[in-house]
Write a protein that holds these residues in place. Structure first.
Motif, PDB file in Angstrom:
ATOM      1  N   ALA A 131      24.803 -20.476  19.225  1.00  0.00           N
ATOM      2  CA  ALA A 131      24.759 -21.517  18.192  1.00  0.00           C
ATOM      3  C   ALA A 131      23.428 -22.256  18.206  1.00  0.00           C
ATOM      4  O   ALA A 131      22.913 -22.666  17.151  1.00  0.00           O
ATOM      5  CB  ALA A 131      25.912 -22.498  18.382  1.00  0.00           C
ATOM      6  N   LEU A 132      22.834 -22.434  19.393  1.00  0.00           N
ATOM      7  CA  LEU A 132      21.571 -23.169  19.494  1.00  0.00           C
ATOM      8  C   LEU A 132      20.434 -22.465  18.764  1.00  0.00           C
ATOM      9  O   LEU A 132      19.485 -23.105  18.317  1.00  0.00           O
ATOM     10  CB  LEU A 132      21.198 -23.362  20.968  1.00  0.00           C
ATOM     11  N   GLN A 133      20.546 -21.162  18.617  1.00  0.00           N
ATOM     12  CA  GLN A 133      19.483 -20.404  17.949  1.00  0.00           C
ATOM     13  C   GLN A 133      19.497 -20.588  16.438  1.00  0.00           C
ATOM     14  O   GLN A 133      18.484 -20.354  15.778  1.00  0.00           O
ATOM     15  CB  GLN A 133      19.631 -18.919  18.286  1.00  0.00           C
ATOM     16  N   VAL A 134      20.646 -21.019  15.897  1.00  0.00           N
ATOM     17  CA  VAL A 134      20.760 -21.061  14.432  1.00  0.00           C
ATOM     18  C   VAL A 134      21.184 -22.431  13.901  1.00  0.00           C
ATOM     19  O   VAL A 134      21.124 -22.667  12.695  1.00  0.00           O
ATOM     20  CB  VAL A 134      21.779 -20.008  13.942  1.00  0.00           C
ATOM     21  N   ASP A 135      21.629 -23.328  14.779  1.00  0.00           N
ATOM     22  CA  ASP A 135      22.081 -24.648  14.357  1.00  0.00           C
ATOM     23  C   ASP A 135      21.097 -25.697  14.880  1.00  0.00           C
ATOM     24  O   ASP A 135      21.141 -26.093  16.042  1.00  0.00           O
ATOM     25  CB  ASP A 135      23.492 -24.912  14.893  1.00  0.00           C
ATOM     26  N   GLU A 136      20.212 -26.147  14.009  1.00  0.00           N
ATOM     27  CA  GLU A 136      19.140 -27.056  14.412  1.00  0.00           C
ATOM     28  C   GLU A 136      19.686 -28.378  14.951  1.00  0.00           C
ATOM     29  O   GLU A 136      19.160 -28.932  15.918  1.00  0.00           O
ATOM     30  CB  GLU A 136      18.212 -27.319  13.229  1.00  0.00           C
ATOM     31  N   PRO A 169      23.821 -34.374  10.722  1.00  0.00           N
ATOM     32  CA  PRO A 169      22.368 -34.301  10.489  1.00  0.00           C
ATOM     33  C   PRO A 169      21.824 -35.364   9.555  1.00  0.00           C
ATOM     34  O   PRO A 169      20.711 -35.858   9.763  1.00  0.00           O
ATOM     35  CB  PRO A 169      22.201 -32.898   9.882  1.00  0.00           C
ATOM     36  N   ALA A 170      22.596 -35.755   8.541  1.00  0.00           N
ATOM     37  CA  ALA A 170      22.093 -36.742   7.576  1.00  0.00           C
ATOM     38  C   ALA A 170      21.807 -38.084   8.224  1.00  0.00           C
ATOM     39  O   ALA A 170      21.060 -38.898   7.663  1.00  0.00           O
ATOM     40  CB  ALA A 170      23.095 -36.914   6.439  1.00  0.00           C
ATOM     41  N   PRO A 205      31.955 -25.380  11.141  1.00  0.00           N
ATOM     42  CA  PRO A 205      30.645 -25.513  11.789  1.00  0.00           C
ATOM     43  C   PRO A 205      30.720 -26.476  12.961  1.00  0.00           C
ATOM     44  O   PRO A 205      31.766 -27.085  13.226  1.00  0.00           O
ATOM     45  CB  PRO A 205      29.767 -26.069  10.671  1.00  0.00           C
ATOM     46  N   GLN A 206      29.599 -26.653  13.666  1.00  0.00           N
ATOM     47  CA  GLN A 206      29.558 -27.541  14.845  1.00  0.00           C
ATOM     48  C   GLN A 206      29.345 -28.993  14.410  1.00  0.00           C
ATOM     49  O   GLN A 206      28.321 -29.595  14.681  1.00  0.00           O
ATOM     50  CB  GLN A 206      28.417 -27.113  15.787  1.00  0.00           C
ATOM     51  N   ALA A 222      26.767 -17.386  13.737  1.00  0.00           N
ATOM     52  CA  ALA A 222      27.077 -17.791  15.113  1.00  0.00           C
ATOM     53  C   ALA A 222      27.228 -19.300  15.251  1.00  0.00           C
ATOM     54  O   ALA A 222      27.707 -19.789  16.276  1.00  0.00           O
ATOM     55  CB  ALA A 222      25.994 -17.285  16.069  1.00  0.00           C
ATOM     56  N   ALA A 223      26.820 -20.046  14.221  1.00  0.00           N
ATOM     57  CA  ALA A 223      26.965 -21.500  14.243  1.00  0.00           C
ATOM     58  C   ALA A 223      28.368 -21.939  13.833  1.00  0.00           C
ATOM     59  O   ALA A 223      28.657 -23.127  13.825  1.00  0.00           O
ATOM     60  CB  ALA A 223      25.930 -22.143  13.319  1.00  0.00           C
ATOM     61  N   TYR A 224      29.228 -20.977  13.485  1.00  0.00           N
ATOM     62  CA  TYR A 224      30.583 -21.284  13.028  1.00  0.00           C
ATOM     63  C   TYR A 224      31.617 -20.680  13.977  1.00  0.00           C
ATOM     64  O   TYR A 224      31.317 -19.764  14.740  1.00  0.00           O
ATOM     65  CB  TYR A 224      30.827 -20.690  11.629  1.00  0.00           C
TER      66      TYR A 224
END
Length: 493
Positions: A96-101, A287-288, A380-381, A408-410
């Motif tokens: 998840a860390l690779q695709v979820d900033e 994130p917002a 999602p995370q 992978a983030a889900y």
């Protein structure tokens, strides 16, 4: 197979004159007792409107409610141990860390703080375990009307940051108690469980403050730029002020913390020349809420400090959906709770949870979801509601990202089918009288845990809340205007 149904605590529908009259009284009661939120469309700090609420409490099996209450301390301990297991978090979140900033930024703060040396080993967890009754009834609808459905509960998620409704949960019981008395049914109130969530959660902040042990220090609530759910937040402050008038509370946004707060040579977080003892986040979970690097720098500064955080960054990481899915894997719970009955009790509350990583199990999960998307929820995370995908949106999203690492983030979760109950939802500016509609509910059990990696100082269950939504609605967040406040009416099935 049909969806089970509960019967309302009093016969419905209500006669229209009675219904209109009690709603008018209830709306005024709501405004005068903090059952309110600020209006998103016509925002002003000078006014609140009623928060959506269900007129009558919703049925919930007493045995299942008691099971949820009793299990909360175990779930508190589980989350605490997961948060302090660096290897488990790294292994679980690596894809998840690779695709979820957003998750990657949180994790980067955790790594940096660990390398520097953790200034405050004690964390405050104010958690909420959200559950729904599962009631896939094998009878036809007509047969269901003739028998009592049996339901067991399944876990939706555990919220580890900004776990709200500590005030709105208890006050929901109070307004529905008022309504039952106005309808001449006050004798039914005994079936609504006592709810001391507000005082229980605030006692966690007070205990952490005392554990910090610096006279004259302050507590800091981290809030959004605009707080719509203001009653729920402010009543925490009012409760602490009444219980412990010596504790001064500041409300600051992450941007204001960046501008106004600093670390001294002891790594104490300083605000207006005062030491911050406890930091309680009511923002920072999506994130917002980090529109610039300033907010991320503020979060890092707080994490580097000696203040006791609620939550610490590793607690927030432990609350991600990927961790929830990983804990459902064979042997995972036993790693934290040991082999035996306790791990079995926790495993029983899990519904189907599936990884979407690029491996054989991930491919099988994608195929399952594409074949029958209505069975699942794509998550999602994130915390805070409104982020999940359902039905056709799942199929569209998976087809779009099937060959992308974004998936992978889900995680994929089997959808829970709760029992239906007929009821009235009262909304600001809504139709009066409101229509009688089918509703479903989600129960949240609150827990407080305080401790370090090696020692737990306090661990308890402190209350509950109930959110109810239209049966055909996917999301149920009250603050987002999708759900309504409610409280459980316990049934002896």
């Amino acid at each position: 197979m049909s969806q089970a149904r509960f019967t309302s605590c009093i016969p419905l529908p209500l006669e229209q004159k009675t219904l209109v009259g009690v709603i008018e009284k209830a709306k005024d009661w709501a405004l005068m007792h903090g059952v309110g939120m600020r209006d998103r469309k016509n925002f002003t700090k000078d006014a609140i409107q009623i928060a959506p609420f269900v007129l009558l409490p919703s049925p919930f099996p007493r045995t299942e409610f008691n099971k949820a209450v009793e299990l909360q301390q175990v779930l508190n301990e589980l989350m605490h141990k997961v948060a302090h297991n660096d290897d488990f978090l790294e292994h679980t979140l690596q894809n998840a860390l690779q695709v979820d900033e957003f998750t990657a930024n949180l994790y980067e703060i955790w790594v940096k703080v660990r390398k520097e040396g953790i200034a405050q080993p004690v964390s405050l967890g104010m958690l909420r375990s959200d559950i729904m009754l599962e009631s896939r009834c094998p009878h036809t609808e007509n047969q269901c009307a003739k028998h009592t459905p049996y339901c067991s509960w399944k876990q939706v998620e555990i919220n580890s940051i900004a776990s709200g409704f500590g005030h709105l949960g208890p006050v929901s019981r109070e307004i529905q108690s008022y309504i039952l008395r106005q309808l001449g049914c006050g004798d039914l109130i005994k079936n609504m469980p006592e709810n001391k969530a507000l005082s229980g959660l605030c006692s966690g902040i007070i205990e952490a403050y005392d554990l910090f042990g610096v006279p004259g220090s302050v507590a800091l609530f981290v809030v959004e730029e605009v707080s719509y759910n203001i009653c729920d937040q402010r009543f925490h402050e009012f409760e602490i002020s009444e219980t412990r008038p010596d504790i001064i509370i500041y409300r600051k946004t992450l941007n204001e913390i960046f501008e106004e707060a600093s670390l001294n040579d002891k790594k104490q977080l300083m605000l207006d020349d005062k030491v911050v003892a406890v930091v309680y986040y009511r923002s920072g979970y999506e994130p917002a809420q980090y529109p610039s690097q300033r907010e991320w720098d503020a979060r890092l500064r707080v994490e580097q400090s000696t203040a006791i955080k609620c939550p610490s960054i590793h607690y927030q990481l432990a609350g991600t959906k990927k961790v929830q899915q990983a804990l459902a894997a064979p042997g995972a719970l036993e790693q934290f709770l040991g082999a035996g009955a306790i791990s079995g009790r926790v495993r029983d509350i899990f519904t189907g949870l599936y990884s979407l990583d690029f491996d054989d199990s991930g491919e099988r999960a994608v195929e399952m979801a594409l074949a029958d998307a209505e069975r699942f929820v794509l998550k999602p995370q994130r915390e805070g509601g409104g982020n999940n995908l359902y039905g056709a949106d799942i199929r569209e999203a998976l087809l779009r990202m099937r060959h992308s690492r974004e998936r992978a983030a889900y995680i994929l979760m089997e959808r829970i089918l709760p029992p239906l109950v007929s009821g009235y939802v009262v909304r600001p500016g809504g139709q009066v009288p409101p229509p009688l509609t089918d509703l479903v509910s989600e129960l949240g059990i609150f827990g407080v845990i305080i401790g370090s990696k090696d020692k737990i100082y306090s661990n308890r269950q402190v209350g509950h809340m109930l959110r109810t939504k239209l049966a055909d609605a996917n999301e149920g967040g009250v603050a987002a205007g999708l759900g309504a406040l409610d409280s459980p009416y316990l049934l002896d099935l």
